[in-house]
Design an enzyme around this catalytic site. Structure first.
Site, PDB file in Angstrom:
ATOM      1  N   TYR A   1      -8.326   0.652 -14.158  1.00 61.34           N
ATOM      2  CA  TYR A   1      -7.433   0.795 -13.000  1.00 61.34           C
ATOM      3  C   TYR A   1      -7.976   0.165 -11.715  1.00 61.34           C
ATOM      4  CZ  TYR A   1      -5.036   4.116 -16.033  1.00 61.34           C
ATOM      5  OH  TYR A   1      -4.360   4.686 -17.083  1.00 61.34           O
TER       6      TYR A   1
ATOM      7  N   ASN B   1       5.861   4.196 -10.352  1.00 60.42           N
ATOM      8  CA  ASN B   1       4.844   4.289 -11.386  1.00 60.42           C
ATOM      9  C   ASN B   1       4.876   5.738 -11.870  1.00 60.42           C
ATOM     10  OD1 ASN B   1       2.658   4.471 -13.039  1.00 60.42           O
ATOM     11  ND2 ASN B   1       1.247   3.395 -11.662  1.00 60.42           N
TER      12      ASN B   1
ATOM     13  N   ASP C   1      16.929  10.395 -16.346  1.00 57.89           N
ATOM     14  CA  ASP C   1      18.305  10.712 -15.925  1.00 57.89           C
ATOM     15  C   ASP C   1      18.473  10.503 -14.421  1.00 57.89           C
ATOM     16  OD1 ASP C   1      19.189  11.368 -18.464  1.00 57.89           O
ATOM     17  OD2 ASP C   1      18.851  13.522 -18.219  1.00 57.89           O
TER      18      ASP C   1
ATOM     19  N   HIS D   1       3.411  -0.392 -13.879  1.00 56.25           N
ATOM     20  CA  HIS D   1       2.155   0.146 -14.404  1.00 56.25           C
ATOM     21  C   HIS D   1       1.018  -0.772 -13.984  1.00 56.25           C
ATOM     22  CE1 HIS D   1       4.316   3.089 -16.696  1.00 56.25           C
ATOM     23  NE2 HIS D   1       5.130   2.133 -17.077  1.00 56.25           N
ATOM     24  N   ILE D   2      -0.041  -0.184 -13.511  1.00 51.09           N
ATOM     25  CA  ILE D   2      -1.212  -0.952 -13.060  1.00 51.09           C
ATOM     26  C   ILE D   2      -1.859  -1.656 -14.253  1.00 51.09           C
ATOM     27  CG2 ILE D   2      -3.529  -0.724 -12.066  1.00 51.09           C
ATOM     28  CD1 ILE D   2      -2.351   1.783 -10.544  1.00 51.09           C
ATOM     29  N   SER D   3      -2.007  -0.913 -15.338  1.00 52.66           N
ATOM     30  CA  SER D   3      -2.627  -1.466 -16.546  1.00 52.66           C
ATOM     31  C   SER D   3      -1.566  -2.068 -17.457  1.00 52.66           C
ATOM     32  CB  SER D   3      -3.372  -0.348 -17.296  1.00 52.66           C
ATOM     33  OG  SER D   3      -2.453   0.651 -17.733  1.00 52.66           O
TER      34      SER D   3
END
Ligand code: CA2
Length: 147
Positions: free
Chosen positions: A24, A75, A88, A101-103
């Site tokens: 991360y 995220n 929803d 997403h960072i990764s």
């Protein structure tokens, strides 16, 4: 009052920069917020940046964005793979919405491969590190400019 780009962060991301830097990085969530504010301002937008470890709070952030948000960058962290409630809520937001997403979740364990959110968002930013947040700001600004 003009609307902001909502940037929403799920569970454990308040600890970013303190653990697993190999995956991360060393950037903290406060660093990311500061960079997004600068990037958004350059493009004529303001940012409402939030984090919660609670599913219901994230759902309510999305509801708030329906009134006060021009776009959502989210995220969802661990809730990506489990939260029908958050999926929803995102369905009910009409503006541009980016799952981030960072990764690169696709080169990680199988539990990280199936997102409930991906089918209801406009687009995804995955695996670009903390810089992905600025890329997502650029992307939603572009969507809004061409709306
Ligand atoms: O890569 C991402 O941004 C993730 O959304 C991060 C989530 C994980 O469940 C997703 O699959 C991918 C996990 C966030 C954990 O938060 C941390 C905080 C500090 C240091 C390390 C992880």
């Amino acid at each position: 009052m003009s609307k902001s780009i909502f940037i929403l962060n799920g569970p454990n991301l308040n600890l970013l920069g303190q653990r697993e830097p190999d995956i991360y990085g060393h950037t903290t969530l406060a660093d990311i917020e500061a960079r997004c504010i600068v990037r958004a301002a350059a493009l004529g937008h303001t940012v409402d940046f939030r984090q919660s470890n609670y599913e219901g709070a994230l759902v309510e952030f999305v509801h708030d964005a329906r009134l006060n948000g021009s776009a959502i960058i989210i995220n969802p962290a661990g809730y990506t793979f489990t939260s029908v409630a958050l999926m929803d809520a995102l369905k009910m937001f009409d503006g541009p919405k980016i799952e981030l997403h960072i990764s690169n979740v696709h080169k990680r364990e199988a539990v990280y491969h199936t997102s409930l959110m991906s089918a209801v968002v406009t687009g995804l930013v995955v695996g670009m590190g903390a810089y992905g947040y600025e890329l997502a700001v650029d992307a939603v600004a572009n969507f809004l400019a061409n709306a």
